[in-house]
Design a protein around this motif. Structure first.
Motif, PDB file in Angstrom:
ATOM      1  N   GLN A  66       0.936  -1.179   0.203  1.00 26.97           N
ATOM      2  CA  GLN A  66      -0.075  -0.027  -0.006  1.00 26.97           C
ATOM      3  C   GLN A  66       0.992   1.081   0.051  1.00 26.97           C
ATOM      4  O   GLN A  66       0.630   2.353  -0.510  1.00 26.97           O
ATOM      5  N   THR A  67       1.926   1.272   0.711  1.00 21.00           N
ATOM      6  CA  THR A  67       3.007   2.337   0.646  1.00 21.00           C
ATOM      7  C   THR A  67       3.566   2.589  -0.598  1.00 21.00           C
ATOM      8  O   THR A  67       3.598   3.609  -1.086  1.00 21.00           O
ATOM      9  N   LEU A  68       3.826   1.548  -1.325  1.00 25.26           N
ATOM     10  CA  LEU A  68       4.237   1.681  -2.732  1.00 25.26           C
ATOM     11  C   LEU A  68       3.496   2.200  -3.517  1.00 25.26           C
ATOM     12  O   LEU A  68       3.859   2.830  -4.517  1.00 25.26           O
ATOM     13  N   ARG A  69       2.337   1.805  -3.211  1.00 24.07           N
ATOM     14  CA  ARG A  69       0.988   2.220  -4.422  1.00 24.07           C
ATOM     15  C   ARG A  69       0.854   3.863  -4.220  1.00 24.07           C
ATOM     16  O   ARG A  69       0.574   4.238  -5.361  1.00 24.07           O
ATOM     17  N   ASN A  70       1.212   4.338  -2.977  1.00 27.02           N
ATOM     18  CA  ASN A  70       0.930   5.751  -2.731  1.00 27.02           C
ATOM     19  C   ASN A  70       2.073   6.730  -3.058  1.00 27.02           C
ATOM     20  O   ASN A  70       1.933   7.819  -3.321  1.00 27.02           O
ATOM     21  N   PHE A  71       3.086   6.169  -3.454  1.00 24.87           N
ATOM     22  CA  PHE A  71       4.463   6.985  -4.065  1.00 24.87           C
ATOM     23  C   PHE A  71       4.760   6.390  -5.192  1.00 24.87           C
ATOM     24  O   PHE A  71       4.901   5.395  -5.512  1.00 24.87           O
ATOM     25  N   ASP A  72       5.305   7.405  -6.089  1.00 27.08           N
ATOM     26  CA  ASP A  72       5.790   7.058  -7.470  1.00 27.08           C
ATOM     27  C   ASP A  72       7.005   6.225  -7.530  1.00 27.08           C
ATOM     28  O   ASP A  72       7.045   5.098  -8.078  1.00 27.08           O
ATOM     29  N   GLU A  73       8.207   6.517  -6.502  1.00 29.99           N
ATOM     30  CA  GLU A  73       9.397   5.434  -6.636  1.00 29.99           C
ATOM     31  C   GLU A  73       9.838   5.934  -5.096  1.00 29.99           C
ATOM     32  O   GLU A  73      10.011   6.850  -4.595  1.00 29.99           O
ATOM     33  N   LEU A  74      10.297   4.711  -4.661  1.00 29.24           N
ATOM     34  CA  LEU A  74      10.955   4.787  -3.157  1.00 29.24           C
ATOM     35  C   LEU A  74      11.944   3.782  -3.447  1.00 29.24           C
ATOM     36  O   LEU A  74      11.756   2.818  -3.999  1.00 29.24           O
ATOM     37  N   THR A  75      12.918   4.253  -2.391  1.00 30.19           N
ATOM     38  CA  THR A  75      13.924   2.985  -2.044  1.00 30.19           C
ATOM     39  C   THR A  75      13.471   2.175  -1.167  1.00 30.19           C
ATOM     40  O   THR A  75      12.595   2.591  -0.204  1.00 30.19           O
ATOM     41  N   VAL A  76      14.240   1.320  -0.805  1.00 26.87           N
ATOM     42  CA  VAL A  76      13.970   0.351   0.362  1.00 26.87           C
ATOM     43  C   VAL A  76      14.209   0.797   1.755  1.00 26.87           C
ATOM     44  O   VAL A  76      13.043   1.178   2.551  1.00 26.87           O
ATOM     45  N   GLY A  77      15.001   1.967   1.868  1.00 28.80           N
ATOM     46  CA  GLY A  77      15.174   2.705   2.829  1.00 28.80           C
ATOM     47  C   GLY A  77      14.125   3.665   3.142  1.00 28.80           C
ATOM     48  O   GLY A  77      13.738   3.848   4.365  1.00 28.80           O
ATOM     49  N   GLU A  78      13.549   4.068   2.119  1.00 30.33           N
ATOM     50  CA  GLU A  78      12.427   5.286   2.107  1.00 30.33           C
ATOM     51  C   GLU A  78      11.210   4.351   2.595  1.00 30.33           C
ATOM     52  O   GLU A  78      10.354   5.103   3.215  1.00 30.33           O
ATOM     53  N   VAL A  79      11.045   3.211   2.111  1.00 32.71           N
ATOM     54  CA  VAL A  79       9.917   2.504   2.610  1.00 32.71           C
ATOM     55  C   VAL A  79       9.998   2.269   4.115  1.00 32.71           C
ATOM     56  O   VAL A  79       8.994   2.266   4.747  1.00 32.71           O
ATOM     57  N   ALA A  80      11.151   1.766   4.563  1.00 30.22           N
ATOM     58  CA  ALA A  80      11.403   1.467   5.864  1.00 30.22           C
ATOM     59  C   ALA A  80      10.874   2.623   6.882  1.00 30.22           C
ATOM     60  O   ALA A  80      10.134   2.539   7.828  1.00 30.22           O
ATOM     61  N   ARG A  81      11.410   3.762   6.381  1.00 27.66           N
ATOM     62  CA  ARG A  81      11.089   5.076   7.202  1.00 27.66           C
ATOM     63  C   ARG A  81       9.286   5.217   7.385  1.00 27.66           C
ATOM     64  O   ARG A  81       8.888   5.717   8.074  1.00 27.66           O
ATOM     65  N   LYS A  82       8.919   5.208   5.980  1.00 30.81           N
ATOM     66  CA  LYS A  82       7.461   5.446   6.156  1.00 30.81           C
ATOM     67  C   LYS A  82       6.564   4.398   6.671  1.00 30.81           C
ATOM     68  O   LYS A  82       5.579   4.728   7.282  1.00 30.81           O
ATOM     69  N   VAL A  83       7.040   3.159   6.789  1.00 28.75           N
ATOM     70  CA  VAL A  83       6.213   2.130   7.539  1.00 28.75           C
ATOM     71  C   VAL A  83       6.632   1.846   8.770  1.00 28.75           C
ATOM     72  O   VAL A  83       6.262   1.144   9.714  1.00 28.75           O
TER      73      VAL A  83
END
Length: 171
Positions: A40-57
């Motif tokens: 769901q986080t990836l769906r909400n953003f155009d492009e994320l690195t693994v580190g950015e995903v980790a921070r968001k979740v």
């Protein structure tokens, strides 16, 4: 019943509700709550690195990497190196993941969030303080956790790393 027993019963009810929801989620989507949260986080953003995903979740990068590895094996995500900065690798949803998210049930915590936000600020602060105190009393402040309710072994990352190390040693 002693008050501490009442507290333990309430904690067990919370854990049980989380467990039942996780099982229902797994049964209907084949995904765990953290996997669904990452998708769901990836769906909400155009492009994320693994580190950015980790921070968001709000999970460690190691935990998110392990989850993304599993999602990649299931063809839910793909990794692509940035054309502008070769050091960065972005994670994207596949079409299969987009389809899975259409029918995914709402997270258990959505109901909680709605009810929690209806409380007065002082009530929210009281609940937060009490739960943080309970987590500290259970020596749980060091445990990697996200705002998504999930159950399973607390050391699943450690056991996964151990299993991976054993498997790589066998090759």
């Amino acid at each position: 019943m002693n008050q501490y027993e009442d507290v333990l019963v309430a904690l067990r009810r919370i854990i049980r509700a989380t467990d039942l929801h996780s099982k229902q989620l797994s049964k209907t989507t084949g995904l765990t709550a953290p996997q669904l949260m990452i998708l769901q986080t990836l769906r909400n953003f155009d492009e994320l690195t693994v580190g950015e995903v980790a921070r968001k979740v709000n999970l460690s990068q190691a935990t998110v990497t392990t989850i993304i590895d599993r999602l990649e094996r299931r063809n839910y995500v793909k990794r692509e190196r940035s054309q502008k900065d070769k050091r960065k690798v972005y994670v994207y949803l596949t079409d299969e993941a987009h389809e899975s998210l259409i029918d995914a049930p709402k997270p258990l915590q959505e109901s909680f969030i709605n009810q929690f936000q209806d409380l007065h600020d002082w009530e929210q602060s009281m609940i937060l303080a009490a739960l943080e105190r309970v987590a500290h009393m259970m020596d749980a402040q060091h445990i990697d956790a996200s705002p998504v309710l999930d159950v399973g072994p607390l050391d699943r990352n450690i056991s996964n790393k151990t299993d991976n190390a054993k498997n790589s040693g066998d090759q």
